[in-house]
Design a protein around this motif. Structure first.
Motif, PDB file in Angstrom:
ATOM      1  N   TYR A   1      -4.204   5.675  18.624  1.00  0.00           N
ATOM      2  CA  TYR A   1      -4.246   7.133  18.747  1.00  0.00           C
ATOM      3  C   TYR A   1      -3.182   7.800  17.878  1.00  0.00           C
ATOM      4  O   TYR A   1      -3.386   8.922  17.388  1.00  0.00           O
ATOM      5  N   GLN A   2      -2.056   7.107  17.659  1.00  0.00           N
ATOM      6  CA  GLN A   2      -1.000   7.682  16.832  1.00  0.00           C
ATOM      7  C   GLN A   2      -1.442   7.772  15.370  1.00  0.00           C
ATOM      8  O   GLN A   2      -1.182   8.777  14.698  1.00  0.00           O
ATOM      9  N   SER A   3      -2.127   6.748  14.894  1.00  0.00           N
ATOM     10  CA  SER A   3      -2.632   6.779  13.521  1.00  0.00           C
ATOM     11  C   SER A   3      -3.711   7.841  13.361  1.00  0.00           C
ATOM     12  O   SER A   3      -3.752   8.557  12.346  1.00  0.00           O
ATOM     13  N   ILE A   4      -4.594   7.978  14.374  1.00  0.00           N
ATOM     14  CA  ILE A   4      -5.630   9.009  14.320  1.00  0.00           C
ATOM     15  C   ILE A   4      -5.000  10.396  14.338  1.00  0.00           C
ATOM     16  O   ILE A   4      -5.405  11.293  13.583  1.00  0.00           O
ATOM     17  N   LEU A   5      -3.983  10.581  15.190  1.00  0.00           N
ATOM     18  CA  LEU A   5      -3.281  11.865  15.245  1.00  0.00           C
ATOM     19  C   LEU A   5      -2.613  12.175  13.913  1.00  0.00           C
ATOM     20  O   LEU A   5      -2.625  13.318  13.438  1.00  0.00           O
ATOM     21  N   SER A   6      -2.049  11.161  13.291  1.00  0.00           N
ATOM     22  CA  SER A   6      -1.414  11.342  11.984  1.00  0.00           C
ATOM     23  C   SER A   6      -2.428  11.798  10.940  1.00  0.00           C
ATOM     24  O   SER A   6      -2.149  12.702  10.135  1.00  0.00           O
ATOM     25  N   ILE A   7      -3.618  11.188  10.954  1.00  0.00           N
ATOM     26  CA  ILE A   7      -4.684  11.571  10.020  1.00  0.00           C
ATOM     27  C   ILE A   7      -5.134  13.011  10.273  1.00  0.00           C
ATOM     28  O   ILE A   7      -5.303  13.812   9.336  1.00  0.00           O
ATOM     29  N   VAL A   8      -5.349  13.360  11.540  1.00  0.00           N
ATOM     30  CA  VAL A   8      -5.816  14.708  11.883  1.00  0.00           C
ATOM     31  C   VAL A   8      -4.807  15.762  11.431  1.00  0.00           C
ATOM     32  O   VAL A   8      -5.168  16.773  10.802  1.00  0.00           O
ATOM     33  N   LEU A   9      -3.522  15.535  11.748  1.00  0.00           N
ATOM     34  CA  LEU A   9      -2.487  16.489  11.346  1.00  0.00           C
ATOM     35  C   LEU A   9      -2.389  16.597   9.825  1.00  0.00           C
ATOM     36  O   LEU A   9      -2.169  17.684   9.282  1.00  0.00           O
ATOM     37  N   LEU A  10      -2.559  15.477   9.135  1.00  0.00           N
ATOM     38  CA  LEU A  10      -2.477  15.481   7.674  1.00  0.00           C
ATOM     39  C   LEU A  10      -3.614  16.301   7.072  1.00  0.00           C
ATOM     40  O   LEU A  10      -3.386  17.108   6.160  1.00  0.00           O
ATOM     41  N   TYR A  11      -4.838  16.137   7.573  1.00  0.00           N
ATOM     42  CA  TYR A  11      -5.971  16.865   7.001  1.00  0.00           C
ATOM     43  C   TYR A  11      -5.927  18.343   7.355  1.00  0.00           C
ATOM     44  O   TYR A  11      -6.329  19.190   6.542  1.00  0.00           O
TER      45      TYR A  11
ATOM     46  N   ILE B   1      -8.120  -6.502   6.686  1.00  0.00           N
ATOM     47  CA  ILE B   1      -7.919  -6.073   5.298  1.00  0.00           C
ATOM     48  C   ILE B   1      -8.887  -4.948   4.956  1.00  0.00           C
ATOM     49  O   ILE B   1      -8.518  -3.970   4.277  1.00  0.00           O
ATOM     50  N   ILE B   2     -10.120  -5.055   5.444  1.00  0.00           N
ATOM     51  CA  ILE B   2     -11.106  -3.997   5.193  1.00  0.00           C
ATOM     52  C   ILE B   2     -10.653  -2.690   5.829  1.00  0.00           C
ATOM     53  O   ILE B   2     -10.713  -1.613   5.209  1.00  0.00           O
ATOM     54  N   PHE B   3     -10.169  -2.769   7.078  1.00  0.00           N
ATOM     55  CA  PHE B   3      -9.666  -1.564   7.740  1.00  0.00           C
ATOM     56  C   PHE B   3      -8.413  -1.034   7.040  1.00  0.00           C
ATOM     57  O   PHE B   3      -8.187   0.181   6.985  1.00  0.00           O
ATOM     58  N   ALA B   4      -7.590  -1.920   6.501  1.00  0.00           N
ATOM     59  CA  ALA B   4      -6.395  -1.489   5.780  1.00  0.00           C
ATOM     60  C   ALA B   4      -6.765  -0.658   4.553  1.00  0.00           C
ATOM     61  O   ALA B   4      -6.151   0.372   4.269  1.00  0.00           O
ATOM     62  N   VAL B   5      -7.798  -1.099   3.841  1.00  0.00           N
ATOM     63  CA  VAL B   5      -8.266  -0.337   2.669  1.00  0.00           C
ATOM     64  C   VAL B   5      -8.808   1.015   3.107  1.00  0.00           C
ATOM     65  O   VAL B   5      -8.552   2.046   2.452  1.00  0.00           O
ATOM     66  N   MET B   6      -9.516   1.050   4.217  1.00  0.00           N
ATOM     67  CA  MET B   6     -10.059   2.319   4.720  1.00  0.00           C
ATOM     68  C   MET B   6      -8.939   3.269   5.108  1.00  0.00           C
ATOM     69  O   MET B   6      -8.983   4.467   4.782  1.00  0.00           O
ATOM     70  N   TRP B   7      -7.922   2.756   5.799  1.00  0.00           N
ATOM     71  CA  TRP B   7      -6.779   3.594   6.157  1.00  0.00           C
ATOM     72  C   TRP B   7      -6.096   4.135   4.908  1.00  0.00           C
ATOM     73  O   TRP B   7      -5.722   5.314   4.840  1.00  0.00           O
ATOM     74  N   CYS B   8      -5.937   3.282   3.916  1.00  0.00           N
ATOM     75  CA  CYS B   8      -5.263   3.675   2.678  1.00  0.00           C
ATOM     76  C   CYS B   8      -6.034   4.808   1.990  1.00  0.00           C
ATOM     77  O   CYS B   8      -5.426   5.783   1.519  1.00  0.00           O
ATOM     78  N   ILE B   9      -7.359   4.699   1.952  1.00  0.00           N
ATOM     79  CA  ILE B   9      -8.174   5.739   1.314  1.00  0.00           C
ATOM     80  C   ILE B   9      -8.050   7.058   2.069  1.00  0.00           C
ATOM     81  O   ILE B   9      -7.885   8.134   1.470  1.00  0.00           O
ATOM     82  N   LEU B  10      -8.115   6.995   3.399  1.00  0.00           N
ATOM     83  CA  LEU B  10      -8.024   8.214   4.209  1.00  0.00           C
ATOM     84  C   LEU B  10      -6.682   8.916   4.009  1.00  0.00           C
ATOM     85  O   LEU B  10      -6.633  10.141   3.810  1.00  0.00           O
TER      86      LEU B  10
ATOM     87  N   MET C   1       0.829  -1.199   0.000  1.00  0.00           N
ATOM     88  CA  MET C   1       0.000   0.000   0.000  1.00  0.00           C
ATOM     89  C   MET C   1       0.866   1.253   0.000  1.00  0.00           C
ATOM     90  O   MET C   1       0.556   2.248  -0.675  1.00  0.00           O
ATOM     91  N   GLY C   2       1.957   1.241   0.760  1.00  0.00           N
ATOM     92  CA  GLY C   2       2.857   2.386   0.794  1.00  0.00           C
ATOM     93  C   GLY C   2       3.483   2.650  -0.561  1.00  0.00           C
ATOM     94  O   GLY C   2       3.617   3.815  -0.984  1.00  0.00           O
ATOM     95  N   ILE C   3       3.866   1.588  -1.257  1.00  0.00           N
ATOM     96  CA  ILE C   3       4.450   1.739  -2.597  1.00  0.00           C
ATOM     97  C   ILE C   3       3.439   2.375  -3.549  1.00  0.00           C
ATOM     98  O   ILE C   3       3.756   3.321  -4.280  1.00  0.00           O
TER      99      ILE C   3
ATOM    100  N   GLY D   1       2.498   7.042   7.679  1.00  0.00           N
ATOM    101  CA  GLY D   1       1.345   6.861   8.556  1.00  0.00           C
ATOM    102  C   GLY D   1       0.437   5.745   8.090  1.00  0.00           C
ATOM    103  O   GLY D   1      -0.100   4.988   8.899  1.00  0.00           O
ATOM    104  N   CYS D   2       0.269   5.630   6.769  1.00  0.00           N
ATOM    105  CA  CYS D   2      -0.567   4.561   6.215  1.00  0.00           C
ATOM    106  C   CYS D   2       0.034   3.191   6.521  1.00  0.00           C
ATOM    107  O   CYS D   2      -0.668   2.271   6.940  1.00  0.00           O
ATOM    108  N   ILE D   3       1.338   3.056   6.321  1.00  0.00           N
ATOM    109  CA  ILE D   3       2.008   1.781   6.584  1.00  0.00           C
ATOM    110  C   ILE D   3       1.881   1.401   8.060  1.00  0.00           C
ATOM    111  O   ILE D   3       1.553   0.257   8.399  1.00  0.00           O
ATOM    112  N   ASN D   4       2.116   2.371   8.954  1.00  0.00           N
ATOM    113  CA  ASN D   4       2.021   2.086  10.388  1.00  0.00           C
ATOM    114  C   ASN D   4       0.605   1.692  10.789  1.00  0.00           C
ATOM    115  O   ASN D   4       0.410   0.798  11.613  1.00  0.00           O
ATOM    116  N   ALA D   5      -0.388   2.378  10.202  1.00  0.00           N
ATOM    117  CA  ALA D   5      -1.777   2.068  10.546  1.00  0.00           C
ATOM    118  C   ALA D   5      -2.173   0.674  10.076  1.00  0.00           C
ATOM    119  O   ALA D   5      -2.878  -0.061  10.771  1.00  0.00           O
ATOM    120  N   ILE D   6      -1.711   0.284   8.892  1.00  0.00           N
ATOM    121  CA  ILE D   6      -2.076  -1.021   8.339  1.00  0.00           C
ATOM    122  C   ILE D   6      -1.386  -2.155   9.084  1.00  0.00           C
ATOM    123  O   ILE D   6      -2.007  -3.183   9.383  1.00  0.00           O
TER     124      ILE D   6
END
Length: 298
Positions: free
Chosen positions: A251-261, A160-169, A72-74, A239-244
């Motif tokens: 909380y670290q993945s959520i923080l990463s998403i918040v800071l990114l947006y 896998i479903i959550f991984a796809v969701m993280w990737c989209i976000l 996914m990271g690639i 952040g995507c790789i770590n979340a998947i």
């Protein structure tokens, strides 16, 4: 229809009617597959290729989610570079052929920039849908002919479903963030050498994210990786790789998403100011003081 909707519709229809769209949709993926097969045959006889192409850890030492996170990271880094460069080229083309001078009389620069970002995203989504349909058709034909045993339970795993969701976000946030930067860089000057310098800088950042991501697959708790997962220039991939992989707290993945947006929003605001202020400038080399002045403007 609003002005933004008209811009998006016109840009989208213009892009999907070009030969380059259909070449990129069908020919390039086929060439990539053939190139991968060729490299695979070469690796069988080349010890050097096996060593240089191997990730930091062998697939046998990684879990399934770590392998998925690496893939996914690639794809994220690759798509951000491809679609970001499309935005850059569209802005640069309009500035060089001076069509933008006509457009600027009826719509704002920020609206033009958002129209290009959204239209390129829709073009990319169209390509992805075509690829998915093609994969489903080819997969169905393969199942009919060879009747393989398909592990549906594993494919429908909630991870896998959550991984796809993280990737989209992460992709949406990263696309808006880098897309606005690419648009601003394309509008800064009409000189090819300066344009390429700006674009190269962004591309190097994404390449760095790609290589750091390979390290992050098995070193998610590393301090440097943690910092990169929070910095917006590298967080879309790291952040995507770590979340998947699930190797970091939620909380670290959520923080990463918040800071990114939040950074994506600020990037649109700042890039919109630079885009609007510099789009009509011809032959002028921008200085840091000029950029600061543009950012101070309303």
């Amino acid at each position: 229809m609003s002005q933004l909707g008209i811009i998006i519709k016109n840009e989208y229809l213009t892009d999907i009617r070009t030969k380059s769209f259909w070449i990129g949709t069908f020919i390039l993926p086929l060439l990539s597959v053939l190139f991968g097969i060729f490299v695979g045959f070469m690796m069988e006889d080349s010890e050097l290729l096996r060593k240089t192409s191997a990730p930091t850890a062998s697939p046998e030492d990684m879990s399934g989610m770590q392998v998925l996170g690496m893939m996914m990271g690639i794809f994220l880094a690759m798509f951000l570079m491809i679609y970001g460069s499309q935005i850059f080229n569209k802005v640069k083309k309009e500035k060089c052929n001076r069509i933008v001078e006509i457009l600027a009389t009826s719509v704002t620069g920020r609206m033009m920039m958002l129209g290009k970002i959204i239209s390129v995203a829709l073009v990319g989504l169209t390509q992805i849908i075509i690829w998915m349909i093609s994969i489903v058709i080819i997969g169905y034909m393969f199942v009919v002919v060879f009747s393989p045993v398909i592990p549906w339970n594993e494919l429908m795993d909630s991870r896998i479903i959550f991984a796809v969701m993280w990737c989209i976000l992460f992709f949406v946030g990263g696309y808006v963030f880098f897309g606005s930067l690419y648009a601003a860089c394309g509008a800064m000057t009409d000189k090819d050498n300066e344009n390429q310098t700006y674009m190269t800088a962004i591309t190097f950042i994404l390449l760095a994210s790609f290589y750091i991501g390979q390290f992050a697959v098995t070193n998610a708790s590393n301090l440097f990786v943690t910092i990169c997962s929070l910095v917006p220039f590298t967080s879309p991939v790291i952040g995507c790789i770590n979340a998947i992989t699930g190797e970091v707290p939620l909380y670290q993945s959520i923080l990463s998403i918040v800071l990114l947006y939040v950074s994506a929003y600020l990037s649109v605001v700042f890039a919109g100011k630079i885009y609007t202020s510099s789009l009509l400038l011809k032959g002028k080399k921008l200085t840091p003081s000029d950029i600061i002045l543009f950012l101070k403007m309303k």
